[in-house]
Structures are given as structure tokens and as C-alpha cells.
Design an enzyme around this catalytic site. Structure first.
Site, mmCIF file in Angstrom:
data_model
loop_
_atom_site.group_PDB
_atom_site.id
_atom_site.type_symbol
_atom_site.label_atom_id
_atom_site.label_comp_id
_atom_site.label_asym_id
_atom_site.label_seq_id
_atom_site.Cartn_x
_atom_site.Cartn_y
_atom_site.Cartn_z
ATOM 1 N N GLY A 49 1.227 -0.859 -0.025
ATOM 2 C CA GLY A 49 0.098 -0.053 0.030
ATOM 3 C C GLY A 49 0.673 1.093 -0.612
ATOM 4 O O GLY A 49 1.871 1.149 0.695
ATOM 5 N N ALA A 50 0.829 1.955 -0.559
ATOM 6 C CA ALA A 50 1.469 2.987 -1.525
ATOM 7 C C ALA A 50 2.041 4.689 0.095
ATOM 8 O O ALA A 50 2.896 3.653 0.068
ATOM 9 C CB ALA A 50 1.378 4.373 -2.166
ATOM 10 N N ARG A 91 10.367 -0.996 -4.042
ATOM 11 C CA ARG A 91 8.774 -1.707 -5.296
ATOM 12 C C ARG A 91 9.064 -0.284 -5.894
ATOM 13 O O ARG A 91 9.501 1.243 -5.624
ATOM 14 C CB ARG A 91 7.732 -1.990 -4.213
ATOM 15 N N ASP A 239 -0.900 4.601 -6.644
ATOM 16 C CA ASP A 239 0.096 4.255 -6.431
ATOM 17 C C ASP A 239 1.002 5.440 -6.508
ATOM 18 O O ASP A 239 2.586 5.963 -6.217
ATOM 19 C CB ASP A 239 0.328 2.843 -5.984
ATOM 20 N N ASN A 249 -2.335 2.778 -10.766
ATOM 21 C CA ASN A 249 -3.212 1.679 -8.872
ATOM 22 C C ASN A 249 -3.308 0.185 -9.729
ATOM 23 O O ASN A 249 -3.380 -0.033 -11.031
ATOM 24 C CB ASN A 249 -4.124 1.837 -9.329
HETATM 25 O O1 MRU Z 1 0.887 -3.645 -4.592
HETATM 26 P P1 MRU Z 1 0.034 -3.348 -3.407
HETATM 27 O O2 MRU Z 1 -0.515 -4.078 -2.025
HETATM 28 O O3 MRU Z 1 1.015 -2.172 -2.730
HETATM 29 O O4 MRU Z 1 -0.710 -1.938 -4.289
HETATM 30 C C1 MRU Z 1 -1.937 -1.595 -3.144
HETATM 31 C C2 MRU Z 1 -2.697 -0.512 -4.056
HETATM 32 O O5 MRU Z 1 -2.056 -0.177 -5.337
HETATM 33 C C3 MRU Z 1 -3.079 0.508 -3.905
HETATM 34 O O6 MRU Z 1 -4.796 0.387 -3.900
HETATM 35 C C4 MRU Z 1 -2.611 1.668 -3.533
HETATM 36 O O7 MRU Z 1 -1.762 1.586 -2.646
HETATM 37 C C5 MRU Z 1 -3.592 3.290 -2.529
HETATM 38 S S1 MRU Z 1 -4.080 2.554 -1.436
HETATM 39 C C6 MRU Z 1 -3.524 3.279 0.105
#
Ligand code: MRU
Length: 364
Positions: A49-50, A91, A239, A249
Site C-alpha cells: 500500500g503506497a 518497489r 500508487d 493503481n
Molecule cells: O501491491 P500493493 O498491495 O502495494 O498495491 C496497493 C494498491 O494498489 C493500493 O490501491 C494503493 O497503494 C493505494 S491505497 C493506499
């Protein structure tokens, strides 16, 4: 939402993370005591999550200073820059990570304490500030975003954008929590979100704990629900948001936005200004992370594809800004033209961070 602990925090000289790979089966908090293990935790999605990745990166930098053997400022700065490179590489799509590590380096370069111990304390205070600001920002986005969602709405949500994707409360899911706090009756269609199932594992877990009505759906059900009038709004996080409003995203977001447009359903992205990257003109310039084949060929260690099947696994996609009704930030709801509204939000937010830092410095 009552939560025993934050997704990421600092304790006993360690970066503490809820291990999200184990949810919903087990709730385990693990401590990480080196930059290399923090970077690995980000890469392996112990934390994801970003905004949560951003806060973890900030604490990773505080940790780098803490474990650095350097006895002068120059040595410490060298170790910090090395740590930043290692953390940022973990990442590539979520810009919050490099945003947070850059903020830590910038503080180290310009902060007043001249001895190395003062600098170490200032860096930990900055990481704490990034974490605290994240929670406050999410609350504000919840407030602004809730204005867009009507009582009784059926909302379709992708991936996990809740407390677990942030330090606490969440971005898009934070909007749902804010609606619930205001007494609005919201029902959430929870996309399972293949391949890693953040929707099924994490969002369903969060919403059930919060007592918010929901149904888990297979990703492929979303189009049917939209065409048959069962969705009033589509909401997700981001993201990275490019200067023109294109949103990167979780993979599958683009498809949702296109089908929503076809069915005249509003589409809202919810993202703090730390996710807005004005250095990137449009979505084509956003790096899209590719992840391992096992995420597609296996579920919980169980093989679901022929051995050796070639796999392509992009973790994110880009939704062009024309499909977005609005982008909710902590500085308010941004409407098209996004290049102007996002720039305004970013400037106001940076001024706020600067002001907060001045206030903090006065207290130190
Ligand atoms: O691969 P992840 O689980 O890190 O991806 C997360 C997302 O795509 C969320 O939608 C994004 O980080 C925004 S939510 C705070």
C-alpha cells in the site's frame, strides 16, 4: 476504526510491521533491525500500500541513521543516501516510497543539529511526523471524500486501501469509514483483486471488523454489477498520480474505470498529495512493477496452472485521467482539469508540511 496498533511503527530500535502476508489467518507484528531486511519486507509485501510503504521507507531511513557506525555528519549522510537507494529499489511504482526517503535525506542535509546524535534523533522525529501526518491526511481525505458518497450507496472498491495500506485509517477505504462514522449506510462490493487477493484477504477483513456491510466478489463480476445498476460509485486508491491526473493503481483498476464510464458511474481516486508526482507528465512515464510468476500460478502455495506456464504479471495499470470524475486529496477534491487542481493541492500541502516542521523545530 479502533485498531490495536498501526501498520508501521518504531519500537525498541526496530521498524515494526504487521505482516500482511499472514492475514486474515494470523495477526503478527514483526520487528526489522537492518535496512536490508526493511527493504526485503517492502519487496516481499510484508507491508504494502503506497502510504504504508512510504512510512516504512521513512522509518527505514531513521534505522539507517541509527545503525550507522558513522561518527560525523558526512559519514551519516553517505550511509543515508545508500539506504535510500536500497529502499527505493524495493518497489518502483508507489512514489510515496521515494518521496518519503527523499524527505528524510533533505532533512538530514538541512537540519540544524550539527552532531551525529542530534541528527539521528531529528530523523526519527521526522519519520514519526510522516507517520502521524499520514493518519491526519487520511482523516481529511475521508472528510472530503464522504461528501461525494450518498447515504445508501453501493460502492465498488478495488485492492486494499484501508488502515493496512496506510499507517492507519486508509485512503479510499478511509472515505468509506468516514461515511460510516457519519451514519451513512454504505454497502461495499469488494473486488477480490487477483493475483495477490488484497481485496479478499485484507479489505474484507478490515470491513468485517468495522461492521460495514460488504460482499466479496470475483474481479470478473464487477462489469455485470455495473451494467445491472448495482453500483453507484467506483472508488480506489493510487500508487502514483501523474501531473495530468493519470492514475497508476493496482492491476485491474483501468478496466473498472472504463466499464464505469460506459455505465455512467462516477469514478473516484483517493490519494494523498505525496502520491502525486509532478515530475511525471503522464501515465506512460510511470514505471510499472512486474512481479513473480508464482503470484499467478499459485494461491497459498497451491499450484493452479501447468508447471512452467509462461506468465506476465504487471502489478499496476494506468487509468487515463479522462475516466476519473475526481481525485480526492487531503487538500480537497480535485476536479478536471487535473493538471491545475493537482498542482494547487500539492503546493498547499507542501506549505503545510513546512509549517508543521517549523512548529516542531520550535519545540525541540
Ligand atoms: O501491491 P500493493 O498491495 O502495494 O498495491 C496497493 C494498491 O494498489 C493500493 O490501491 C494503493 O497503494 C493505494 S491505497 C493506499
Amino acid at each position: 476504526m479502533a485498531r490495536a496498533t498501526r501498520t508501521v511503527f518504531w519500537e525498541n530500535h526496530k521498524v515494526m510491521l504487521i505482516d500482511q502476508r499472514l492475514l486474515p489467518g494470523q495477526f503478527v507484528v514483526t520487528g526489522f533491525d537492518s535496512v536490508a531486511t526493511v527493504a526485503a519486507a517492502i519487496r516481499d509485501m510484508v507491508v504494502r500500500g503506497a502510504p504504508a510503504i512510504g512510512a516504512t521507507g521513512a522509518y527505514g531511513m531513521a534505522l539507517a541513521a541509527h545503525v550507522s557506525p558513522a561518527t560525523d555528519r558526512d559519514g551519516l549522510l553517505r550511509d543515508l543516501r545508500e539506504a535510500k537507494a536500497m529502499l527505493d529499489a524495493a518497489r518502483p511504482t508507489a512514489v510515496n516510497l521515494s518521496w518519503a526517503t527523499a524527505r528524510m535525506v533533505e532533512l538530514a542535509e538541512h537540519t540544524a543539529p550539527s552532531n551525529d546524535d542530534g541528527l539521528r534523533r531529528a530523523l526519527l522525529a521526522e519519520a514519526d511526523a510522516i507517520a502521524d501526518e499520514d493518519v491526519a491526511i487520511n482523516r481529511r481525505m475521508g472528510f472530503y471524500g464522504a461528501e461525494l458518497i450518498q447515504d445508501g450507496a453501493n460502492v465498488l472498491h478495488h485492492c486494499n486501501t484501508g488502515a493496512l495500506a496506510t499507517v492507519d485509517f486508509g485512503t479510499a477505504l478511509g472515505v468509506i469509514y468516514a461515511c460510516a462514522e457519519q451514519g451513512k449506510r454504505i454497502h461495499v462490493w469488494v473486488d477480490e483483486t487477483r493475483p495477490r487477493l488484497q481485496g479478499a484477504r485484507l479489505t474484507a477483513w478490515e470491513l468485517m471488523r468495522a461492521g460495514i456491510p460488504m460482499h466479496l466478489i470475483a474481479d470478473n463480476a464487477a462489469g455485470h454489477l455495473m451494467r445491472t445498476g448495482q453500483v453507484d460509485a467506483v472508488i480506489f486508491g493510487a500508487d502514483r498520480v501523474a501531473a495530468n491526473g493519470d492514475v497508476a493503481n493496482k492491476i485491474g483498476t483501468y478496466k473498472l474505470a472504463v466499464v464505469a464510464r460506459e455505465n455512467a458511474i462516477p469514478v473516484y481516486a483517493v490519494a494523498p498529495t505525496s502520491t502525486v508526482d509532478l515530475d511525471v507528465a503522464d501515465g506512460d512515464q510511470i514505471p510499472i512493477e512486474e512481479r513473480g510468476a508464482e503470484e499467478v500460478t499459485h494461491i497459498d502455495g497451491v499450484v493452479i496452472a501447468p508447471l512452467g506456464a509462461p506468465v506476465y504479471n504487471p502489478a499496476f495499470d494506468v487509468t487515463p485521467h479522462r475516466y476519473l470524475t475526481a481525485i480526492v486529496t487531503e487538500e480537497g477534491v480535485c476536479y478536471p482539469p487535473f493538471d491545475a487542481s493537482l498542482r494547487r493541492a500539492k503546493v498547499t500541502a507542501e506549505a503545510r508540511v513546512h509549517e508543521n516542521r517549523l512548529q516542531r523545530d520550535k519545540k525541540l
